[in-house]
Design a protein around this motif. Structure first.
Motif, PDB file in Angstrom:
ATOM      1  N   PRO A 225      -0.060  -8.999   9.195  1.00 30.91           N
ATOM      2  CA  PRO A 225       0.306  -9.495   7.878  1.00 30.91           C
ATOM      3  C   PRO A 225       0.995  -8.420   7.057  1.00 30.91           C
ATOM      4  O   PRO A 225       0.921  -7.240   7.362  1.00 30.91           O
ATOM      5  CB  PRO A 225      -1.048  -9.895   7.258  1.00 30.91           C
ATOM      6  CG  PRO A 225      -1.952 -10.099   8.434  1.00 30.91           C
ATOM      7  CD  PRO A 225      -1.495  -9.154   9.484  1.00 30.91           C
ATOM      8  N   PHE A 226       1.629  -8.877   5.957  1.00 27.79           N
ATOM      9  CA  PHE A 226       2.431  -7.962   5.150  1.00 27.79           C
ATOM     10  C   PHE A 226       1.629  -6.759   4.671  1.00 27.79           C
ATOM     11  O   PHE A 226       2.090  -5.627   4.703  1.00 27.79           O
ATOM     12  CB  PHE A 226       3.001  -8.723   3.953  1.00 27.79           C
ATOM     13  CG  PHE A 226       3.691  -7.839   2.960  1.00 27.79           C
ATOM     14  CD1 PHE A 226       4.900  -7.240   3.266  1.00 27.79           C
ATOM     15  CD2 PHE A 226       3.114  -7.606   1.715  1.00 27.79           C
ATOM     16  CE1 PHE A 226       5.530  -6.424   2.346  1.00 27.79           C
ATOM     17  CE2 PHE A 226       3.750  -6.789   0.808  1.00 27.79           C
ATOM     18  CZ  PHE A 226       4.951  -6.200   1.118  1.00 27.79           C
ATOM     19  N   LEU A 227       0.391  -6.991   4.193  1.00 28.98           N
ATOM     20  CA  LEU A 227      -0.402  -5.906   3.631  1.00 28.98           C
ATOM     21  C   LEU A 227      -1.154  -5.101   4.678  1.00 28.98           C
ATOM     22  O   LEU A 227      -1.694  -4.047   4.374  1.00 28.98           O
ATOM     23  CB  LEU A 227      -1.417  -6.485   2.614  1.00 28.98           C
ATOM     24  CG  LEU A 227      -0.813  -7.126   1.352  1.00 28.98           C
ATOM     25  CD1 LEU A 227      -1.928  -7.643   0.466  1.00 28.98           C
ATOM     26  CD2 LEU A 227       0.057  -6.129   0.601  1.00 28.98           C
ATOM     27  N   GLN A 228      -1.186  -5.597   5.922  1.00 27.54           N
ATOM     28  CA  GLN A 228      -1.958  -4.920   6.952  1.00 27.54           C
ATOM     29  C   GLN A 228      -1.289  -3.602   7.315  1.00 27.54           C
ATOM     30  O   GLN A 228      -0.085  -3.517   7.491  1.00 27.54           O
ATOM     31  CB  GLN A 228      -2.080  -5.799   8.195  1.00 27.54           C
ATOM     32  CG  GLN A 228      -3.085  -5.255   9.206  1.00 27.54           C
ATOM     33  CD  GLN A 228      -3.340  -6.257  10.298  1.00 27.54           C
ATOM     34  OE1 GLN A 228      -2.892  -7.386  10.231  1.00 27.54           O
ATOM     35  NE2 GLN A 228      -4.074  -5.845  11.306  1.00 27.54           N
ATOM     36  N   VAL A 236      -4.146  -1.900  -3.615  1.00 26.88           N
ATOM     37  CA  VAL A 236      -4.694  -2.073  -4.964  1.00 26.88           C
ATOM     38  C   VAL A 236      -3.573  -2.057  -5.999  1.00 26.88           C
ATOM     39  O   VAL A 236      -3.543  -2.869  -6.935  1.00 26.88           O
ATOM     40  CB  VAL A 236      -5.727  -0.971  -5.267  1.00 26.88           C
ATOM     41  CG1 VAL A 236      -6.148  -1.020  -6.740  1.00 26.88           C
ATOM     42  CG2 VAL A 236      -6.944  -1.120  -4.360  1.00 26.88           C
ATOM     43  N   GLY A 237      -2.623  -1.145  -5.847  1.00 32.78           N
ATOM     44  CA  GLY A 237      -1.493  -1.066  -6.766  1.00 32.78           C
ATOM     45  C   GLY A 237      -0.668  -2.331  -6.774  1.00 32.78           C
ATOM     46  O   GLY A 237      -0.276  -2.837  -7.840  1.00 32.78           O
ATOM     47  N   LEU A 238      -0.409  -2.885  -5.566  1.00 36.46           N
ATOM     48  CA  LEU A 238       0.355  -4.133  -5.484  1.00 36.46           C
ATOM     49  C   LEU A 238      -0.400  -5.287  -6.152  1.00 36.46           C
ATOM     50  O   LEU A 238       0.197  -6.124  -6.846  1.00 36.46           O
ATOM     51  CB  LEU A 238       0.646  -4.461  -4.015  1.00 36.46           C
ATOM     52  CG  LEU A 238       1.679  -3.567  -3.305  1.00 36.46           C
ATOM     53  CD1 LEU A 238       1.736  -3.902  -1.821  1.00 36.46           C
ATOM     54  CD2 LEU A 238       3.051  -3.736  -3.942  1.00 36.46           C
ATOM     55  N   CYS A 239      -1.734  -5.338  -5.928  1.00 42.84           N
ATOM     56  CA  CYS A 239      -2.536  -6.409  -6.551  1.00 42.84           C
ATOM     57  C   CYS A 239      -2.513  -6.312  -8.070  1.00 42.84           C
ATOM     58  O   CYS A 239      -2.372  -7.327  -8.774  1.00 42.84           O
ATOM     59  CB  CYS A 239      -3.974  -6.336  -6.038  1.00 42.84           C
ATOM     60  SG  CYS A 239      -4.147  -6.784  -4.296  1.00 42.84           S
ATOM     61  N   LEU A 240      -2.625  -5.089  -8.589  1.00 43.09           N
ATOM     62  CA  LEU A 240      -2.580  -4.912 -10.038  1.00 43.09           C
ATOM     63  C   LEU A 240      -1.221  -5.297 -10.603  1.00 43.09           C
ATOM     64  O   LEU A 240      -1.134  -5.910 -11.683  1.00 43.09           O
ATOM     65  CB  LEU A 240      -2.902  -3.451 -10.391  1.00 43.09           C
ATOM     66  CG  LEU A 240      -4.357  -3.008 -10.156  1.00 43.09           C
ATOM     67  CD1 LEU A 240      -4.515  -1.521 -10.435  1.00 43.09           C
ATOM     68  CD2 LEU A 240      -5.312  -3.819 -11.047  1.00 43.09           C
ATOM     69  N   LEU A 241      -0.159  -4.961  -9.873  1.00 37.64           N
ATOM     70  CA  LEU A 241       1.183  -5.320 -10.316  1.00 37.64           C
ATOM     71  C   LEU A 241       1.349  -6.836 -10.367  1.00 37.64           C
ATOM     72  O   LEU A 241       1.890  -7.399 -11.336  1.00 37.64           O
ATOM     73  CB  LEU A 241       2.226  -4.689  -9.391  1.00 37.64           C
ATOM     74  CG  LEU A 241       3.692  -4.989  -9.722  1.00 37.64           C
ATOM     75  CD1 LEU A 241       4.047  -4.470 -11.117  1.00 37.64           C
ATOM     76  CD2 LEU A 241       4.605  -4.360  -8.663  1.00 37.64           C
TER      77      LEU A 241
END
Length: 271
Positions: A225-228, A236-241
């Motif tokens: 997957p993309f985040l794997q 975490v940074g991507l989730c916060l964004l």
């Protein structure tokens, strides 16, 4: 009494001559230097004023001195001894000006198989690590040595003494692992499936303490997957964004609805 004085005089002269003669034969390691890479072995020295020509001799350990056939009366300040040295044996070399009888420099001892530097290797890598392992196909570097008209590889020279050290790490991680292989085809197992990994390789000769030069790093692509395969901090940074973008969108929608409601109320009051 005169006889004793003359005897002492001649004794001092003879002793001084012996000291001078011996001093002329002493080693002077600072003048001569060995330089060897992949068994191309050079003896080098600093140039002197007057542009003299030089003669070079070499000798196997505790053997007689031999003239270097391509280094007699040369103007250069290096002598290529690649083709006259046995890689497994130990040698010294010495130098003099062609017009002189005094050897003014003798090198330290040098053993090509133990001291010649090994350049970085090249290798090919499977594009993806799908099943928890990776296969590296390593190209043995060529040496400057010939046999039957063909250049020898370091595998030809070292044979069973040659191993390779493989350094690898997961993409985005700074933690490195290493493993040694005794073949030019290295299979690295125990990898996390579908993760991206970076690899580099260096030659390792079992009789040596140091490694050859490290190769350039090559990396495989993550097959998940993309985040794997991304570091936790990145995820975490991507989730916060994404959360920030979502909050901005919701806030904008709510503000637009409130403005629309206020306009509708004003219009109704005017009617």
């Amino acid at each position: 009494m005169d006889f004793l004085k003359h005897f002492q005089y001649f004794g001092v002269v003879i002793a001084t001559s012996l000291v001078v003669a011996t001093a002329g034969q002493q080693f002077n390691h600072d003048k001569l230097h060995w330089s060897s890479t992949n068994f191309k072995t050079l003896l080098t020295w600093e140039p002197e004023a007057g542009d003299p020509s030089y003669d070079v001799e070499y000798a196997e350990y505790e053997k007689d001195w031999l003239s270097a056939p391509n280094c007699l009366g040369i103007k250069e300040t290096e002598c290529d001894l690649t083709n006259v040295l046995d890689p497994e044996k130990t040698y010294a070399a010495r130098l003099k000006k062609t017009i002189s009888t005094d050897w003014w420099g003798t090198s330290e001892y040098f053993t090509p198989s133990k001291q010649s530097l090994i350049t970085a290797v090249s290798f090919s890598l499977d594009a993806r690590v799908a099943d928890g392992s990776a296969t590296l196909t390593i190209t043995d570097p060529l040496t400057a040595l010939y046999k039957n008209g063909s250049l020898l590889t370091i595998r030809d020279v070292f044979q069973d003494e040659l191993n390779y050290r493989v350094s690898y790490q997961k993409v985005g991680s700074t933690r490195k692992k290493e493993t040694d292989v005794d073949s030019s085809v290295a299979v690295v197992g125990g990898l996390e499936p579908n993760e991206g990994y970076c690899f580099s390789v260096a030659a390792k000769v079992l009789s040596r303490a140091d490694l050859g030069a490290w190769s350039q790093q090559q990396c495989s692509k993550a097959d998940g997957p993309f985040l794997q395969g991304l570091r936790v901090e990145v995820v975490v940074g991507l989730c916060l964004l994404l959360l920030l973008i979502l909050v901005i969108i919701i806030t904008s929608v709510v503000c637009c609805r409130r403005r629309r409601q206020r306009r509708q109320q004003r219009t109704a009051q005017m009617l």
